[in-house]
Motif scaffolding. Structure first.
Motif, PDB file in Angstrom:
ATOM      1  N   GLU A 151       0.827  -1.207   0.000  1.00 18.45           N
ATOM      2  CA  GLU A 151       0.000   0.000   0.000  1.00 18.45           C
ATOM      3  C   GLU A 151       0.862   1.258   0.000  1.00 18.45           C
ATOM      4  N   GLY A 152       1.855   1.295   0.868  1.00 25.03           N
ATOM      5  CA  GLY A 152       2.727   2.456   0.942  1.00 25.03           C
ATOM      6  C   GLY A 152       3.569   2.629  -0.307  1.00 25.03           C
ATOM      7  N   VAL A 153       4.038   1.519  -0.862  1.00 23.75           N
ATOM      8  CA  VAL A 153       4.831   1.578  -2.092  1.00 23.75           C
ATOM      9  C   VAL A 153       3.983   2.105  -3.245  1.00 23.75           C
ATOM     10  N   MET A 154       2.754   1.659  -3.325  1.00 24.89           N
ATOM     11  CA  MET A 154       1.858   2.142  -4.378  1.00 24.89           C
ATOM     12  C   MET A 154       1.641   3.647  -4.279  1.00 24.89           C
ATOM     13  N   LEU A 155       1.444   4.129  -3.059  1.00 27.69           N
ATOM     14  CA  LEU A 155       1.227   5.565  -2.878  1.00 27.69           C
ATOM     15  C   LEU A 155       2.453   6.370  -3.296  1.00 27.69           C
ATOM     16  N   MET A 156       3.618   5.897  -2.930  1.00 26.31           N
ATOM     17  CA  MET A 156       4.835   6.602  -3.320  1.00 26.31           C
ATOM     18  C   MET A 156       5.057   6.528  -4.828  1.00 26.31           C
ATOM     19  N   GLY A 157       4.761   5.379  -5.425  1.00 30.04           N
ATOM     20  CA  GLY A 157       4.870   5.255  -6.879  1.00 30.04           C
ATOM     21  C   GLY A 157       3.877   6.150  -7.587  1.00 30.04           C
ATOM     22  N   ALA A 158       2.662   6.220  -7.024  1.00 31.36           N
ATOM     23  CA  ALA A 158       1.624   7.072  -7.607  1.00 31.36           C
ATOM     24  C   ALA A 158       2.042   8.532  -7.564  1.00 31.36           C
ATOM     25  N   PHE A 159       2.604   8.959  -6.424  1.00 34.65           N
ATOM     26  CA  PHE A 159       3.021  10.360  -6.325  1.00 34.65           C
ATOM     27  C   PHE A 159       4.208  10.647  -7.233  1.00 34.65           C
ATOM     28  N   ALA A 160       5.184   9.733  -7.270  1.00 35.79           N
ATOM     29  CA  ALA A 160       6.361   9.941  -8.117  1.00 35.79           C
ATOM     30  C   ALA A 160       5.953  10.109  -9.574  1.00 35.79           C
ATOM     31  N   ALA A 161       5.042   9.254 -10.045  1.00 33.33           N
ATOM     32  CA  ALA A 161       4.578   9.358 -11.426  1.00 33.33           C
ATOM     33  C   ALA A 161       3.802  10.647 -11.648  1.00 33.33           C
ATOM     34  N   TYR A 162       2.917  10.955 -10.721  1.00 35.71           N
ATOM     35  CA  TYR A 162       2.094  12.165 -10.829  1.00 35.71           C
ATOM     36  C   TYR A 162       2.959  13.419 -10.847  1.00 35.71           C
ATOM     37  N   TYR A 163       3.910  13.514  -9.931  1.00 39.22           N
ATOM     38  CA  TYR A 163       4.718  14.734  -9.834  1.00 39.22           C
ATOM     39  C   TYR A 163       5.614  14.897 -11.054  1.00 39.22           C
ATOM     40  N   THR A 164       6.108  13.783 -11.585  1.00 36.52           N
ATOM     41  CA  THR A 164       6.933  13.845 -12.789  1.00 36.52           C
ATOM     42  C   THR A 164       6.148  14.448 -13.948  1.00 36.52           C
ATOM     43  N   VAL A 165       4.910  14.016 -14.114  1.00 35.74           N
ATOM     44  CA  VAL A 165       4.064  14.563 -15.181  1.00 35.74           C
ATOM     45  C   VAL A 165       3.642  15.988 -14.836  1.00 35.74           C
ATOM     46  N   TYR A 166       3.389  16.254 -13.567  1.00 36.68           N
ATOM     47  CA  TYR A 166       2.954  17.586 -13.116  1.00 36.68           C
ATOM     48  C   TYR A 166       3.982  18.666 -13.451  1.00 36.68           C
ATOM     49  N   ILE A 167       5.271  18.343 -13.332  1.00 41.28           N
ATOM     50  CA  ILE A 167       6.314  19.328 -13.619  1.00 41.28           C
ATOM     51  C   ILE A 167       6.703  19.351 -15.095  1.00 41.28           C
ATOM     52  N   GLY A 168       5.930  18.641 -15.910  1.00 38.80           N
ATOM     53  CA  GLY A 168       6.148  18.712 -17.353  1.00 38.80           C
ATOM     54  C   GLY A 168       6.794  17.498 -17.979  1.00 38.80           C
ATOM     55  N   GLY A 169       6.971  16.446 -17.217  1.00 41.73           N
ATOM     56  CA  GLY A 169       7.601  15.243 -17.743  1.00 41.73           C
ATOM     57  C   GLY A 169       6.645  14.397 -18.569  1.00 41.73           C
ATOM     58  N   ASP A 170       7.206  13.543 -19.397  1.00 40.12           N
ATOM     59  CA  ASP A 170       6.426  12.604 -20.192  1.00 40.12           C
ATOM     60  C   ASP A 170       5.840  11.527 -19.275  1.00 40.12           C
ATOM     61  N   PRO A 171       4.638  11.025 -19.585  1.00 35.91           N
ATOM     62  CA  PRO A 171       4.062   9.953 -18.747  1.00 35.91           C
ATOM     63  C   PRO A 171       4.976   8.740 -18.589  1.00 35.91           C
ATOM     64  N   TRP A 172       5.747   8.429 -19.638  1.00 33.42           N
ATOM     65  CA  TRP A 172       6.662   7.298 -19.511  1.00 33.42           C
ATOM     66  C   TRP A 172       7.768   7.581 -18.504  1.00 33.42           C
ATOM     67  N   LEU A 173       8.190   8.846 -18.411  1.00 32.80           N
ATOM     68  CA  LEU A 173       9.146   9.220 -17.367  1.00 32.80           C
ATOM     69  C   LEU A 173       8.499   9.070 -15.994  1.00 32.80           C
ATOM     70  N   GLY A 174       7.196   9.321 -15.939  1.00 28.81           N
ATOM     71  CA  GLY A 174       6.464   9.119 -14.698  1.00 28.81           C
ATOM     72  C   GLY A 174       6.476   7.661 -14.274  1.00 28.81           C
ATOM     73  N   VAL A 175       6.287   6.757 -15.233  1.00 29.54           N
ATOM     74  CA  VAL A 175       6.342   5.320 -14.936  1.00 29.54           C
ATOM     75  C   VAL A 175       7.734   4.936 -14.459  1.00 29.54           C
ATOM     76  N   LEU A 176       8.765   5.484 -15.138  1.00 28.40           N
ATOM     77  CA  LEU A 176      10.144   5.193 -14.731  1.00 28.40           C
ATOM     78  C   LEU A 176      10.402   5.674 -13.307  1.00 28.40           C
ATOM     79  N   ALA A 177       9.902   6.861 -12.979  1.00 29.90           N
ATOM     80  CA  ALA A 177      10.063   7.387 -11.620  1.00 29.90           C
ATOM     81  C   ALA A 177       9.384   6.470 -10.610  1.00 29.90           C
ATOM     82  N   ALA A 178       8.194   5.971 -10.948  1.00 26.07           N
ATOM     83  CA  ALA A 178       7.465   5.065 -10.059  1.00 26.07           C
ATOM     84  C   ALA A 178       8.231   3.763  -9.860  1.00 26.07           C
TER      85      ALA A 178
END
Length: 310
Positions: A46-73
Motif C-alpha cells: 500500500e505504501g509503495v503504491m502511494l509513493m509510486g503514484a506520487f512519483a509518477a504524478y509529480y513527474t508529469v505535473y512538472i512537465g515530464g512525459d508519462p513514460w518518465l512518470g512510470v520510470l520514476a514510479a
C-alpha cells in the motif's frame, strides 16, 4: 431503471470498467506473488503504491512525459523494496510488522510531499486511451478489451510473462526453491538472500507501477491515501490465486468487476444503500478467501527468515 441497468450498453460498460480497474491489482499482486514465492511477505504494498503514484504524478505535473512518470514510479518502488528487503531479509525483522511500517511511511511521506510540492490536488494529462486498430471494432469484445490506455494492456501481458519467468526460467526455479526449502536451495549453490532481495525489489517496482497506473493512467490526479486499501487487497489476491499468475488474474478481474458493478449501480441510481454497494467487493474478498482457505498451500518458507548454517 433496472431495464436500463440490464441493457447491453450498460453491461459492456461494466465489463470495460472491470477490465480497466483490474490494472493496479494485477501489477501489485503479480509483483507481490514473486516476493511471496521466495518467502517474503510484504505488507508494505500500500505504501509503495502511494509513493509510486506520487512519483509518477509529480513527474508529469512538472512537465515530464508519462513514460518518465512510470520510470520514476519504478525507481521509487524498487528503492522502497530495497528498504523492505534490508529490514526483513538482512536484519530478519518480523515481516508483517516491517511491511505495515513501510505502508505507514509511504502514506505519511506521500501526503507530505503532495502538500509541500503541489499543495492541493491538481489534474494532469496522463496516458490517453489507445483503441487497438481493427480489434476495437469487434462487436462486444472490442469495446470491452481493446479501448484502454497502454498500461492496461501491459498489465495483462505481464500474466503470461510471469508464467514464463516463474516456470520456464532458471530465475523462476530459484524463486520457487528458495520459497519452499531455502536450506536445500543454499546447498545447491543458490544465493537465498540475493534471490529474496531481487524478488522483493521486483515486486515493489511493480507496486510502484500499480500506483502510477492509478495517478497517471486511471484518475490523472494524486490525492492523499488514494489507494484506499488497494495494496492490502492485492496481497489478499495472491492468497486467492494460490500464488499462481492465472489465479491472480482471475481474482483481480473478479474483484474489479464487482467494484465496477457497484460503481455503475450508484451512477444509474439503483435503489441500494451506497454504503452497502461500496462494501460489496470487500465482502466478496472475505467470502472467497474464507471459502478457499482450506485448499490454499502457501510456500513453505513464507515469512521465515533464513541464515546460513542454521
Amino acid at each position: 431503471m433496472f431495464h436500463e441497468f440490464l441493457s447491453v450498453a450498460t453491461l459492456i460498460g461494466i465489463a470495460n470498467s472491470g477490465v480497466r480497474l483490474a490494472t493496479p491489482y494485477l501489477y501489485a499482486a503479480l509483483g507481490e506473488m514473486f516476493g511471496q514465492r521466495s518467502g517474503v511477505l510484504n505488507l508494505g504494498v500500500e505504501g509503495v503504491m502511494l509513493m509510486g503514484a506520487f512519483a509518477a504524478y509529480y513527474t508529469v505535473y512538472i512537465g515530464g512525459d508519462p513514460w518518465l512518470g512510470v520510470l520514476a514510479a519504478i525507481i521509487v518502488g524498487a528503492l522502497m523494496g530495497l528498504l523492505m528487503a534490508l529490514i526483513s531479509v538482512t536484519m530478519q525483522a518480523q515481516q508483517g510488522i516491517s511491511g505495515i511500517g513501510l505502508t505507514l511511511f509511504g502514506v505519511g511521506l506521500s501526503s507530505l510531499l503532495l502538500k509541500v510540492l503541489v499543495g492541493s490536488p491538481i489534474g494532469i494529462s496522463g496516458f490517453s486511451t489507445w483503441k487497438v486498430p481493427g480489434l476495437n471494432s469487434i462487436p462486444v469484445i472490442g469495446p470491452i478489451f481493446f479501448e484502454h490506455n497502454i498500461l492496461v494492456y501491459i498489465a495483462y501481458l505481464l500474466v503470461p510473462v510471469s508464467l514464463y519467468v516463474l516456470y520456464r526460467t532458471t530465475f523462476g526455479l530459484k524463486i520457487r526453491a528458495v520459497g519452499q526449502n531455502p536450506e536445500a536451495a543454499d546447498s545447491l549453490g543458490v544465493r537465498v538472500n540475493a534471490v529474496r532481495y531481487g524478488t522483493v525489489m521486483l515486486g515493489s517496482a511493480m507496486a510502484g507501477i500499480a500506483g502510477a497506473s492509478l495517478s497517471i493512467g486511471l484518475l490523472n490526479i494524486f490525492q492523499e491515501n488514494m489507494t484506499n486499501g488497494l495494496g492490502f487487497i492485492a496481497v489478499a489476491l495472491v492468497y486467492f490465486g494460490g500464488w499462481r499468475p492465472l489465479g491472480v488474474l482471475i481474482g483481480a478481474l473478479l474483484f474489479s468487476t464487482v467494484n465496477a458493478l457497484q460503481l455503475w449501480m450508484q451512477v444509474l441510481g439503483v435503489p441500494i444503500p451506497s454504503d452497502l454497494a461500496v462494501m460489496m467487493p470487500y465482502l466478496l474478498t472475505i467470502v472467497v478467501l474464507a471459502a478457499g482457505g482450506q485448499r490454499i498451500r502457501q510456500p513453505a518458507a513464507l515469512t521465515k527468515p533464513y541464515e546460513r548454517g542454521e
